[in-house]
Scaffold this motif. Sequence first.
Motif, mmCIF file in Angstrom:
data_model
loop_
_atom_site.group_PDB
_atom_site.id
_atom_site.type_symbol
_atom_site.label_atom_id
_atom_site.label_comp_id
_atom_site.label_asym_id
_atom_site.label_seq_id
_atom_site.Cartn_x
_atom_site.Cartn_y
_atom_site.Cartn_z
ATOM 1 N N ASN A 35 0.830 -1.193 0.000
ATOM 2 C CA ASN A 35 0.000 0.000 0.000
ATOM 3 C C ASN A 35 0.870 1.250 0.000
ATOM 4 O O ASN A 35 2.050 1.192 0.348
ATOM 5 N N THR A 36 0.281 2.348 -0.397
ATOM 6 C CA THR A 36 0.996 3.617 -0.493
ATOM 7 C C THR A 36 0.145 4.725 0.119
ATOM 8 O O THR A 36 -1.067 4.567 0.297
ATOM 9 N N SER A 37 0.792 5.846 0.416
ATOM 10 C CA SER A 37 0.041 6.981 0.962
ATOM 11 C C SER A 37 0.762 8.287 0.685
ATOM 12 O O SER A 37 1.954 8.316 0.394
ATOM 13 N N GLU A 38 -0.013 9.372 0.795
ATOM 14 C CA GLU A 38 0.537 10.726 0.698
ATOM 15 C C GLU A 38 -0.118 11.586 1.762
ATOM 16 O O GLU A 38 -1.342 11.579 1.933
ATOM 17 N N LEU A 39 0.705 12.332 2.502
ATOM 18 C CA LEU A 39 0.224 13.248 3.526
ATOM 19 C C LEU A 39 -0.188 14.554 2.862
ATOM 20 O O LEU A 39 0.615 15.190 2.169
ATOM 21 N N ASP A 42 -3.401 19.566 4.527
ATOM 22 C CA ASP A 42 -4.310 19.811 5.650
ATOM 23 C C ASP A 42 -4.162 18.785 6.770
ATOM 24 O O ASP A 42 -4.922 18.796 7.737
ATOM 25 N N GLY A 43 -3.166 17.879 6.641
ATOM 26 C CA GLY A 43 -2.889 16.912 7.703
ATOM 27 C C GLY A 43 -3.591 15.584 7.550
ATOM 28 O O GLY A 43 -3.334 14.652 8.321
ATOM 29 N N ARG A 44 -4.482 15.466 6.569
ATOM 30 C CA ARG A 44 -5.122 14.178 6.319
ATOM 31 C C ARG A 44 -4.218 13.296 5.453
ATOM 32 O O ARG A 44 -3.206 13.747 4.918
ATOM 33 N N LEU A 45 -4.609 12.045 5.320
ATOM 34 C CA LEU A 45 -3.777 11.062 4.638
ATOM 35 C C LEU A 45 -4.576 10.371 3.533
ATOM 36 O O LEU A 45 -5.671 9.862 3.783
ATOM 37 N N VAL A 65 -8.050 9.564 4.977
ATOM 38 C CA VAL A 65 -8.156 9.203 6.395
ATOM 39 C C VAL A 65 -7.800 10.385 7.282
ATOM 40 O O VAL A 65 -6.827 11.111 7.018
ATOM 41 N N ASP A 66 -8.573 10.569 8.342
ATOM 42 C CA ASP A 66 -8.243 11.549 9.378
ATOM 43 C C ASP A 66 -7.201 10.908 10.298
ATOM 44 O O ASP A 66 -7.500 9.967 11.036
ATOM 45 N N ARG A 115 1.567 11.148 11.463
ATOM 46 C CA ARG A 115 1.424 11.930 12.683
ATOM 47 C C ARG A 115 2.771 12.503 13.132
ATOM 48 O O ARG A 115 2.868 13.685 13.517
ATOM 49 N N LEU A 116 3.822 11.698 13.059
ATOM 50 C CA LEU A 116 5.137 12.178 13.451
ATOM 51 C C LEU A 116 5.716 13.144 12.425
ATOM 52 O O LEU A 116 6.425 14.087 12.785
ATOM 53 N N ALA A 117 5.387 12.926 11.140
ATOM 54 C CA ALA A 117 5.887 13.828 10.096
ATOM 55 C C ALA A 117 5.353 15.240 10.287
ATOM 56 O O ALA A 117 6.019 16.219 9.938
ATOM 57 N N ARG A 118 4.158 15.361 10.849
ATOM 58 C CA ARG A 118 3.616 16.690 11.103
ATOM 59 C C ARG A 118 4.396 17.401 12.205
ATOM 60 O O ARG A 118 4.386 18.632 12.287
ATOM 61 N N GLU A 119 5.108 16.620 13.025
ATOM 62 C CA GLU A 119 5.906 17.202 14.109
ATOM 63 C C GLU A 119 7.337 17.499 13.660
ATOM 64 O O GLU A 119 7.875 18.567 13.959
ATOM 65 N N VAL A 120 7.963 16.548 12.965
ATOM 66 C CA VAL A 120 9.380 16.690 12.629
ATOM 67 C C VAL A 120 9.635 16.992 11.167
ATOM 68 O O VAL A 120 10.760 17.335 10.786
ATOM 69 N N GLY A 121 8.603 16.873 10.323
ATOM 70 C CA GLY A 121 8.745 17.185 8.905
ATOM 71 C C GLY A 121 9.546 16.155 8.129
ATOM 72 O O GLY A 121 9.955 15.126 8.653
#
Length: 264
Positions: A35-39, A42-45, A65-66, A115-121
């Motif tokens: 599976n793959t994803s992109e952040l 607006d913080g959703r996935l 996803v929220d 979630r962590l990427a929103r903190e540390v980038g």
Amino acid sequence: MPTSWNPGLVSDDLLELTRLLGQPGLDLAILAEGNTSELLDDGRLVVKASGANLASSTKEDFVVVDVDEVMALVDDPGASQADLTAVLVAQDASRDDGSPRRGSIETLVHAAVARLAREVGGIRFVGHTHPTQVVGLLASVHAADAWSRIVYSDEAVVIGHPLFVPYATPGIELGRLYDERLREYVAEHGRLPQLVLLGNHGIVATAPTAAGVEAVSLMAVKGARVRTIALSVGGLAPLSVADVAKFFARDDVAERRTNLARGR
């Protein structure tokens, strides 16, 4: 609504990465594996839906996803797998056959990073696959220490220091252990790992760009092949800690690592 369906939010980069990782010749995933994803900004996935084949995915094969609502289940010790399954169902859409559109069972692998990427980038794209060469080592007695040392220079450039996570049942059990180990890694290194090795399972590649995820995934497979060959002729002879530290300190290496992560 924790999970929704909006094909318009699926970027061309994410779709191209998804199809690429599913190419049979790469042997990263078969059938509906991976599976793959992109952040999103607006913080959703945006994450691939359950049951969709990577190689033939379309923009309709993703859900949004929220992150906070999904990760709240990881933080709640009383939450069950059934709770996670329910949260991942897109209530606003179903498939043509009437079955629900639902985020992958491994959505937590992506949401924990988000979630962590929103903190540390530093991370926007994630690719989770099950390469045969890598899973072979991760299902062996060498799983926990096979990647504990860097064995060749290009691996250091593209992957850096990977994180190993022991086996846990995919779903909420893996999500909890995975999130815990990610947080420990960030506390020690100040950034997210570019490669996570899941015991008896597969890999998670992270990067700012889709091209970076591709690079990390392919280098992980090469690393597995190199290790398997070395182990077959007597054992690994990794680079010394001092040599790796000296290598990482070079300006040209730092620039190359940055460019590779950005897909240049």
